[in-house]
Design a protein around this motif. Structure first.
Motif, mmCIF file in Angstrom:
data_model
loop_
_atom_site.group_PDB
_atom_site.id
_atom_site.type_symbol
_atom_site.label_atom_id
_atom_site.label_comp_id
_atom_site.label_asym_id
_atom_site.label_seq_id
_atom_site.Cartn_x
_atom_site.Cartn_y
_atom_site.Cartn_z
ATOM 1 N N MET A 1 -111.782 -32.052 -26.294
ATOM 2 C CA MET A 1 -110.356 -31.846 -26.183
ATOM 3 C C MET A 1 -109.678 -32.469 -27.396
ATOM 4 N N ARG A 2 -108.705 -31.786 -27.937
ATOM 5 C CA ARG A 2 -108.007 -32.265 -29.128
ATOM 6 C C ARG A 2 -107.060 -33.416 -28.788
ATOM 7 N N VAL A 3 -106.890 -34.332 -29.739
ATOM 8 C CA VAL A 3 -106.048 -35.507 -29.528
ATOM 9 C C VAL A 3 -104.661 -35.298 -30.105
ATOM 10 N N SER A 4 -103.727 -36.086 -29.615
ATOM 11 C CA SER A 4 -102.348 -36.044 -30.107
ATOM 12 C C SER A 4 -102.113 -37.214 -31.065
ATOM 13 N N ASP A 5 -100.957 -37.208 -31.699
ATOM 14 C CA ASP A 5 -100.580 -38.331 -32.569
ATOM 15 C C ASP A 5 -100.500 -39.625 -31.754
ATOM 16 N N GLU A 6 -100.026 -39.528 -30.514
ATOM 17 C CA GLU A 6 -99.923 -40.705 -29.652
ATOM 18 C C GLU A 6 -101.312 -41.286 -29.347
ATOM 19 N N ASP A 7 -102.306 -40.414 -29.132
ATOM 20 C CA ASP A 7 -103.680 -40.879 -28.895
ATOM 21 C C ASP A 7 -104.217 -41.609 -30.127
ATOM 22 N N ARG A 8 -103.961 -41.045 -31.308
ATOM 23 C CA ARG A 8 -104.412 -41.701 -32.555
ATOM 24 C C ARG A 8 -103.746 -43.064 -32.711
ATOM 25 N N GLU A 9 -102.440 -43.118 -32.420
ATOM 26 C CA GLU A 9 -101.687 -44.367 -32.555
ATOM 27 C C GLU A 9 -102.212 -45.429 -31.586
ATOM 28 N N ARG A 10 -102.495 -45.030 -30.360
ATOM 29 C CA ARG A 10 -103.011 -45.976 -29.375
ATOM 30 C C ARG A 10 -104.361 -46.534 -29.829
ATOM 31 N N THR A 11 -105.205 -45.683 -30.394
ATOM 32 C CA THR A 11 -106.510 -46.135 -30.878
ATOM 33 C C THR A 11 -106.359 -47.085 -32.057
ATOM 34 N N THR A 12 -105.456 -46.781 -32.988
ATOM 35 C CA THR A 12 -105.261 -47.684 -34.138
ATOM 36 C C THR A 12 -104.744 -49.044 -33.667
ATOM 37 N N GLN A 13 -103.885 -49.049 -32.650
ATOM 38 C CA GLN A 13 -103.395 -50.322 -32.117
ATOM 39 C C GLN A 13 -104.527 -51.118 -31.478
ATOM 40 N N GLN A 14 -105.430 -50.435 -30.779
ATOM 41 C CA GLN A 14 -106.563 -51.123 -30.165
ATOM 42 C C GLN A 14 -107.480 -51.696 -31.248
ATOM 43 N N LEU A 15 -107.682 -50.950 -32.330
ATOM 44 C CA LEU A 15 -108.514 -51.435 -33.435
ATOM 45 C C LEU A 15 -107.868 -52.653 -34.093
ATOM 46 N N GLN A 16 -106.556 -52.624 -34.280
ATOM 47 C CA GLN A 16 -105.862 -53.753 -34.901
ATOM 48 C C GLN A 16 -105.924 -54.996 -34.015
ATOM 49 N N ARG A 17 -105.824 -54.799 -32.688
ATOM 50 C CA ARG A 17 -105.967 -55.949 -31.771
ATOM 51 C C ARG A 17 -107.377 -56.533 -31.853
ATOM 52 N N ALA A 18 -108.374 -55.650 -31.929
ATOM 53 C CA ALA A 18 -109.763 -56.120 -32.041
ATOM 54 C C ALA A 18 -109.962 -56.924 -33.322
ATOM 55 N N PHE A 19 -109.313 -56.515 -34.401
ATOM 56 C CA PHE A 19 -109.391 -57.249 -35.667
ATOM 57 C C PHE A 19 -108.760 -58.635 -35.524
ATOM 58 N N THR A 20 -107.562 -58.701 -34.906
ATOM 59 C CA THR A 20 -106.891 -59.997 -34.758
ATOM 60 C C THR A 20 -107.654 -60.924 -33.819
ATOM 61 N N GLU A 21 -108.470 -60.358 -32.906
ATOM 62 C CA GLU A 21 -109.295 -61.173 -32.010
ATOM 63 C C GLU A 21 -110.616 -61.574 -32.660
ATOM 64 N N GLY A 22 -110.869 -61.095 -33.891
ATOM 65 C CA GLY A 22 -112.098 -61.437 -34.598
ATOM 66 C C GLY A 22 -113.287 -60.562 -34.230
ATOM 67 N N ARG A 23 -113.062 -59.440 -33.601
ATOM 68 C CA ARG A 23 -114.149 -58.551 -33.191
ATOM 69 C C ARG A 23 -114.563 -57.590 -34.309
ATOM 70 N N LEU A 24 -113.669 -57.363 -35.262
ATOM 71 C CA LEU A 24 -113.948 -56.478 -36.404
ATOM 72 C C LEU A 24 -113.649 -57.206 -37.700
ATOM 73 N N THR A 25 -114.430 -56.906 -38.737
ATOM 74 C CA THR A 25 -114.130 -57.443 -40.069
ATOM 75 C C THR A 25 -113.046 -56.576 -40.711
ATOM 76 N N GLN A 26 -112.499 -57.051 -41.797
ATOM 77 C CA GLN A 26 -111.475 -56.297 -42.527
ATOM 78 C C GLN A 26 -112.022 -54.935 -42.954
ATOM 79 N N MET A 27 -113.257 -54.908 -43.445
ATOM 80 C CA MET A 27 -113.870 -53.657 -43.905
ATOM 81 C C MET A 27 -114.071 -52.688 -42.737
ATOM 82 N N GLU A 28 -114.565 -53.206 -41.593
ATOM 83 C CA GLU A 28 -114.748 -52.347 -40.412
ATOM 84 C C GLU A 28 -113.408 -51.770 -39.945
#
Length: 179
Positions: A1-28
C-alpha cells in the motif's frame, strides 16, 4: 500500500527520536531519513524502523473495533480516527460518518468480517474507494458514490474482506416530512 506525506513525516519523527535516545548514529539517521523521505510503500518505511522499539499509536491515529457476536454501530457526534480497523465474526457493522467529527482528509477503514454486512454512511460530498475490499459471498454497493479523490472532500479508503457478507457505502437518505 502506498504511503502518504503524513506517514513519511511520522516515520522521520520516530527516527529522530531514536537518534536522540542514542539508538541510531548520525550516519544511520541520515541514511534512513533519506530513504524515508522518498519511500513509496509501507514496506519501505517499516524496514527503516523494524529494529527500533514499537511506538504506541497516537490518540486518534488507529482505533480497533471488535465484536464476536453483536453488532457494531457508531453514529452521531463521534470522533473518527485516521485509521479504523473493524473486526466482526457474527454481526453487522454500521458506521455513520454523516455527523461525525473528522479531522483527517483521508480515513482508512479496514474490515475483517466473517458473517455479516458493513454499511458506511458518508457525509454529503465525500468520496469512497472500495477497490481493496473483497467479498467472497456478498455484494459491494456504492450507490453512486464517486471513488476518485476530490480537492477538499473527505476521502474514505475501504479495504479488507467479508467472507459471507458484503458492503454498502452511501450518502444519508433524504427525509421528507409532511405537515
Amino acid at each position: 500500500m502506498r504511503v502518504s506525506d503524513e506517514d513519511r513525516e511520522r516515520t522521520t519523527q520516530q527516527l529522530q527520536r531514536a537518534f536522540t535516545e542514542g539508538r541510531l548514529t548520525q550516519m544511520e539517521l541520515e541514511d534512513r531519513l533519506e530513504i524515508a523521505l522518498s519511500a513509496k510503500t509501507y514496506g519501505d518505511l517499516l524496514s527503516l524502523i523494524d529494529d527500533l522499539p514499537a511506538e504506541q499509536p497516537r490518540v486518534g491515529d488507529v482505533v480497533e473495533l471488535e465484536s464476536k457476536s453483536g453488532n457494531l454501530k457508531r453514529s452521531g457526534d463521534w470522533a473518527v480516527p485516521r485509521r479504523l480497523r473493524v473486526s466482526s465474526k457474527y454481526g453487522s457493522v454500521d458506521l455513520d460518518l454523516s455527523q461525525a467529527v473528522i479531522t483527517h482528509p483521508v480515513v482508512d477503514v479496514e474490515f475483517d468480517l466473517t458473517y455479516g454486512y458493513a454499511k458506511i454512511i458518508l457525509p454529503e460530498g465525500a468520496v469512497a474507494n472500495v477497490d481493496a475490499f473483497q467479498s467472497a459471498w456478498g455484494n459491494t454497493s456504492t450507490g453512486g458514490v464517486p471513488s476518485r479523490p476530490r480537492p477538499g472532500a473527505l476521502y474514505v479508503v475501504v479495504s479488507g474482506r467479508a467472507k459471507y457478507g458484503g458492503l454498502t457505502v452511501r450518502y444519508p437518505r433524504k427525509r421528507w416530512f409532511t405537515h
